[in-house]
Motif scaffolding. Structure first.
Motif, PDB file in Angstrom:
ATOM      1  N   ILE A   1      -4.049  -0.322  -5.472  1.00 19.89           N
ATOM      2  CA  ILE A   1      -2.883  -1.099  -5.875  1.00 19.89           C
ATOM      3  C   ILE A   1      -2.549  -0.793  -7.335  1.00 19.89           C
ATOM      4  O   ILE A   1      -3.390  -0.316  -8.091  1.00 19.89           O
ATOM      5  N   ASN A   2      -1.309  -1.092  -7.708  1.00 17.65           N
ATOM      6  CA  ASN A   2      -0.879  -0.914  -9.093  1.00 17.65           C
ATOM      7  C   ASN A   2      -1.408  -2.092  -9.909  1.00 17.65           C
ATOM      8  O   ASN A   2      -0.886  -3.205  -9.827  1.00 17.65           O
TER       9      ASN A   2
ATOM     10  N   GLU B   1       2.522   7.095  -6.726  1.00 18.89           N
ATOM     11  CA  GLU B   1       1.482   7.922  -7.334  1.00 18.89           C
ATOM     12  C   GLU B   1       1.556   9.372  -6.855  1.00 18.89           C
ATOM     13  O   GLU B   1       1.347  10.307  -7.640  1.00 18.89           O
TER      14      GLU B   1
ATOM     15  N   SER C   1      -4.346   2.456  -8.000  1.00 16.27           N
ATOM     16  CA  SER C   1      -3.489   3.223  -7.094  1.00 16.27           C
ATOM     17  C   SER C   1      -3.574   4.720  -7.391  1.00 16.27           C
ATOM     18  O   SER C   1      -3.432   5.554  -6.489  1.00 16.27           O
TER      19      SER C   1
ATOM     20  N   SER D   1       0.827  -1.208   0.000  1.00 18.56           N
ATOM     21  CA  SER D   1       0.000   0.000   0.000  1.00 18.56           C
ATOM     22  C   SER D   1       0.860   1.257   0.000  1.00 18.56           C
ATOM     23  O   SER D   1       0.609   2.199  -0.756  1.00 18.56           O
TER      24      SER D   1
ATOM     25  N   ASN E   1       2.862   1.823  -3.399  1.00 18.41           N
ATOM     26  CA  ASN E   1       1.993   2.327  -4.470  1.00 18.41           C
ATOM     27  C   ASN E   1       1.568   3.770  -4.233  1.00 18.41           C
ATOM     28  O   ASN E   1       1.529   4.586  -5.164  1.00 18.41           O
ATOM     29  N   LEU E   2       1.248   4.094  -2.965  1.00 16.88           N
ATOM     30  CA  LEU E   2       0.844   5.459  -2.641  1.00 16.88           C
ATOM     31  C   LEU E   2       1.976   6.434  -2.900  1.00 16.88           C
ATOM     32  O   LEU E   2       1.773   7.500  -3.506  1.00 16.88           O
TER      33      LEU E   2
ATOM     34  N   THR F   1      -7.698   0.842   0.020  1.00 16.61           N
ATOM     35  CA  THR F   1      -6.328   0.962  -0.444  1.00 16.61           C
ATOM     36  C   THR F   1      -6.239   0.659  -1.928  1.00 16.61           C
ATOM     37  O   THR F   1      -6.863  -0.286  -2.417  1.00 16.61           O
TER      38      THR F   1
END
Length: 388
Positions: free
Chosen positions: A179-180, A27, A362, A20, A23-24, A177
């Motif tokens: 995700i990619n 981005e 994401s 999580s 990915n956050l 959450t």
């Protein structure tokens, strides 16, 4: 915006929380935010690389396997972070790094936004012989910790309801959450996985992905798998953890060791190949706050057959992209139907992939978090001005 994310673990450790955060961060950086990570080193040595601060820590594995602790709030890394002056701290764990987050928050007069990832009630067997006492301890602990946060992120309605039951009085935002999903949308050749683990080509494949710990209830999947009537069926268990040896012995006791493959830990970049090689994703866990592996499976077009759990509301929908089962009969009926009916299976598979792409990217997650960061900072300073 300058954003500091604090977490007990980060890469190379692999779990849902780390996924999580990774990915956050990616981005948010694409959106031109300056994002740094403060985490614990997996050894008694500190180091810093690529905007990630790894602070030396000590193992407390006797309390929970793999857990670590840092005792100091006096460190050169902290001085560097204070000079950097983040606008907000997004904490991801409630222990050592939360204590450090509180210290930074106090020094810089900035808010903490906290994501409550873990349903600790499902882990009380690690620290309390009595579940009722353990639940009371979790409630008291959570309320005490979260009073220091300006706002809270709950990944699901299940977590939101739980926090309200604890008496948490901070603003709570429900944000699944992200995700990619890109790596899971590419169709890959499944023969590679079959060859690597010597799975007969005419076998259909069930897949579990996750940490092999008691709270994941993998024994139930093994028990149910042993009772299925199909002879040309294998079960792939991807992951590692303190319960692995026990589970391997459990499979032997059920006389299914030739049909059950334990892969151990898999590199994140390779995991999509395992989803794509399988026919169904299975899980009996009730300890998830959201279940990122479920979403990864769905994004791969893999129908999910999971024990019924409030955290899966709007994630796994019966008759659409999978099934939330109540007992063995439920489990067997849906597995048999999907594996024996190609047209029905394809319908579930298409629904799984499309739903995951629409709801759990994401990028969408990061956009939502950016808005919450802005609102939390504004509310924090309004409250501070009012107090003073």
């Amino acid at each position: 915006m300058k954003i500091l994310i604090t977490t007990e673990c980060y890469l190379p450790v692999i779990n849902g929380v780390v996924t999580s955060i990774v990915n956050l961060r990616k981005e948010l950086q694409k959106m031109d935010h300056d994002v740094r990570i403060l985490t614990l080193s997996t050894k008694n040595k500190s180091f810093h690389q690529d905007g990630i601060y790894y602070m030396s820590s000590l193992s407390i594995g006797k309390i929970y396997p793999g857990a670590r602790i840092s005792l100091s709030t006096h460190h050169s890394f902290l001085e560097e972070i204070l000079e950097w002056k983040p606008d907000i701290i997004h904490s991801q764990c409630e222990f050592s790094t939360f204590r450090i987050a509180k210290h930074i928050s106090k020094m810089l007069h900035i808010p903490i936004l906290h994501t409550y990832h873990t349903v600790y009630e499902d882990y009380t067997h690690y620290f309390s012989p009595n579940h009722k006492w353990g639940k009371a301890m979790v409630s008291l602990f959570s309320k005490k910790i979260l009073k220091h946060a300006a706002a809270i992120i709950a990944p699901t309605k299940k977590v939101h309801a739980l926090l309200l039951s604890y008496g948490v009085d901070r603003p709570i935002h429900i944000v699944p959450t992200g995700i990619n999903l890109q790596q899971f949308s590419i169709v890959k050749e499944k023969r590679y996985i079959y060859e690597a683990y010597k799975i007969p080509y005419d076998h259909q494949l069930l897949l579990f992905v996750g940490r092999l710990a008691k709270e994941k209830n993998v024994e139930e999947i093994l028990t149910y798998f042993a009772q299925l009537s199909q002879s040309k069926l294998s079960l792939l268990i991807v992951g590692d953890g303190p319960h692995r040896d026990y589970l391997q012995q459990y499979a032997q006791n059920l006389s299914i060791e030739k049909q059950v493959i334990f892969t151990g830990l898999i590199e994140p970049n390779d995991i999509s190949s395992y989803y794509q090689a399988a026919d169904l994703f299975v899980s009996a866990s009730n300890s998830e706050t959201q279940g990122l592996t479920y979403i990864e499976a769905l994004a791969s077009g893999l129908p999910a057959i999971c024990r019924k759990d409030p955290c899966l509301e709007n994630v796994v929908t019966n008759g659409v992209n999978g099934w939330q089962y109540d007992d063995y009969t439920d489990f067997k009926n849906i597995v048999d139907r999907l594996l024996a009916t190609p047209t029905l299976y394809q319908q579930f598979s298409n629904n799984a992939r499309q739903g995951a792409i629409q709801n759990y990217s994401s990028k969408s997650f990061a956009v939502k978090m950016e808005g919450i960061y802005i609102d939390t900072i504004a509310s924090y300073y309004l409250k501070t001005e009012y107090i003073y």
